[in-house]
Design a protein around this motif. Structure first.
Motif, short mmCIF file in Angstrom:
data_model
loop_
_atom_site.label_atom_id
_atom_site.label_comp_id
_atom_site.label_asym_id
_atom_site.label_seq_id
_atom_site.Cartn_x
_atom_site.Cartn_y
_atom_site.Cartn_z
N ARG A 152 6.14 -11.95 1.32
CA ARG A 152 5.30 -12.49 2.41
C ARG A 152 4.12 -11.55 2.61
N LYS A 153 2.91 -12.09 2.55
CA LYS A 153 1.72 -11.27 2.69
C LYS A 153 1.64 -10.66 4.09
N THR A 154 1.45 -9.37 4.14
CA THR A 154 1.23 -8.65 5.39
C THR A 154 0.71 -7.26 5.05
N ASP A 155 0.04 -6.64 5.97
CA ASP A 155 -0.44 -5.28 5.72
C ASP A 155 0.24 -4.26 6.63
N VAL A 164 5.91 -4.23 -0.85
CA VAL A 164 5.02 -3.93 -1.97
C VAL A 164 4.00 -2.93 -1.44
N ALA A 165 4.02 -1.72 -2.00
CA ALA A 165 3.12 -0.66 -1.54
C ALA A 165 2.13 -0.33 -2.66
N LEU A 166 0.86 -0.47 -2.34
CA LEU A 166 -0.20 -0.10 -3.28
C LEU A 166 -0.53 1.37 -3.06
N VAL A 167 -0.38 2.17 -4.11
CA VAL A 167 -0.55 3.62 -4.02
C VAL A 167 -1.89 4.01 -4.65
N THR A 173 4.25 -0.60 -6.13
CA THR A 173 5.67 -0.43 -6.37
C THR A 173 6.45 -1.15 -5.28
N LEU A 174 7.67 -1.53 -5.57
CA LEU A 174 8.57 -2.18 -4.62
C LEU A 174 9.58 -1.15 -4.14
N LYS A 175 9.50 -0.77 -2.87
CA LYS A 175 10.35 0.27 -2.34
C LYS A 175 10.62 0.02 -0.86
N THR A 176 11.56 0.77 -0.30
CA THR A 176 11.83 0.74 1.13
C THR A 176 10.85 1.67 1.83
N PHE A 177 10.18 1.14 2.83
CA PHE A 177 9.12 1.86 3.54
C PHE A 177 9.72 2.67 4.68
N ASP A 201 -3.05 7.51 4.10
CA ASP A 201 -4.26 6.92 3.53
C ASP A 201 -4.10 6.60 2.04
N GLN A 202 -3.00 7.05 1.43
CA GLN A 202 -2.75 6.76 0.02
C GLN A 202 -1.97 5.46 -0.18
N VAL A 203 -1.38 4.94 0.89
CA VAL A 203 -0.47 3.80 0.76
C VAL A 203 -1.01 2.61 1.55
N GLN A 204 -1.09 1.49 0.88
CA GLN A 204 -1.49 0.23 1.53
C GLN A 204 -0.38 -0.80 1.33
N VAL A 205 0.21 -1.27 2.43
CA VAL A 205 1.24 -2.31 2.36
C VAL A 205 0.58 -3.63 2.00
#
Length: 216
Positions: A152-155, A164-167, A173-177, A201-205
């Motif tokens: 589900r799209k969300t930030d 889904v975390a964009l590094v 990657t798919l991980k537990t936040f 600032d390195q991680v974007q959900v």
């Protein structure tokens, strides 16, 4: 007569069915009613079912039907404002399939233009997309190599949610936040892998896990 929480839940389910055609998940109901646990939702659902306000539909994932709504005097009105579960709840929805997502070392995600047919009953409200899982770092959450993650799209994300975390704006990657002090920690679900720690600032959900599809 319904209790205030029972009435709130019944109204919420009815509104979500009217809006999306699919009944909300127990997690969504818990959040909507500000309950501490899903066990409270179970009790409310059982009470509404016993009183004939809702019924569970067999052989359909998380499918509820509102059979009647209480009237303004506290009684009930059969079907007056109730919204039945949509006839297309078992239909297939074509989700955009954006490549493969790492459940191990991060790899680039959100690529590709293929689609994946997904049962509508697996999805709740919101906009979704699909990613194919590559790797084994989430196996203890039941997420296996080759599975399709329904996102589900969300930030935004809360601690303990699988995202889904964009590094570094390049790899996903798919991980537990989780938040850990001033850092963001991305946890695997495999003892062979270590947690990954980054500055916020390195991680974007880019989305939260909403479901899983496995082909045999």
């Amino acid at each position: 007569m319904l209790t205030r929480k029972q009435h709130e839940l019944l109204t919420y389910i009815n509104e979500q069915l009217a809006k999306t055609g699919v009944s909300p998940s127990f997690e969504e109901m818990k959040d909507a009613l500000d309950l501490k646990s899903k066990s409270g939702v179970h009790r409310l659902i059982s009470a509404l079912e016993e009183r004939g306000f809702i019924r569970r539909l067999a052989n359909r994932a998380r499918a509820l039907e509102v059979t009647r709504m209480p009237d303004s005097q506290g009684g009930s009105s059969a079907g007056r404002s109730a919204v039945p579960a949509a006839a297309n709840s078992n239909d297939m929805i074509e989700l955009q399939l954006h490549g493969r997502i790492a459940a191990g070392t991060p790899i680039e995600a959100l690529q590709g233009t293929d689609t994946l047919p997904v049962p509508a009953a697996l999805l709740g409200p919101g906009e979704h997309y699909a990613l194919q899982v590559a790797g084994d770092s989430m196996v203890e959450e039941g997420i296996l190599d080759g599975d399709y993650a329904l996102i589900r799209k969300t930030d935004t994300a809360r601690d303990g949610e699988i995202v889904v975390a964009l590094v570094d704006n390049s790899e996903a990657t798919l991980k537990t936040f989780r938040r850990e002090g001033s850092m963001v920690r991305l946890d695997p679900a495999n003892r062979r892998y270590d947690a990954q720690r980054y500055r916020p600032d390195q991680v974007q959900v880019q989305g939260r896990l909403a479901g899983l599809l496995r082909r045999y």
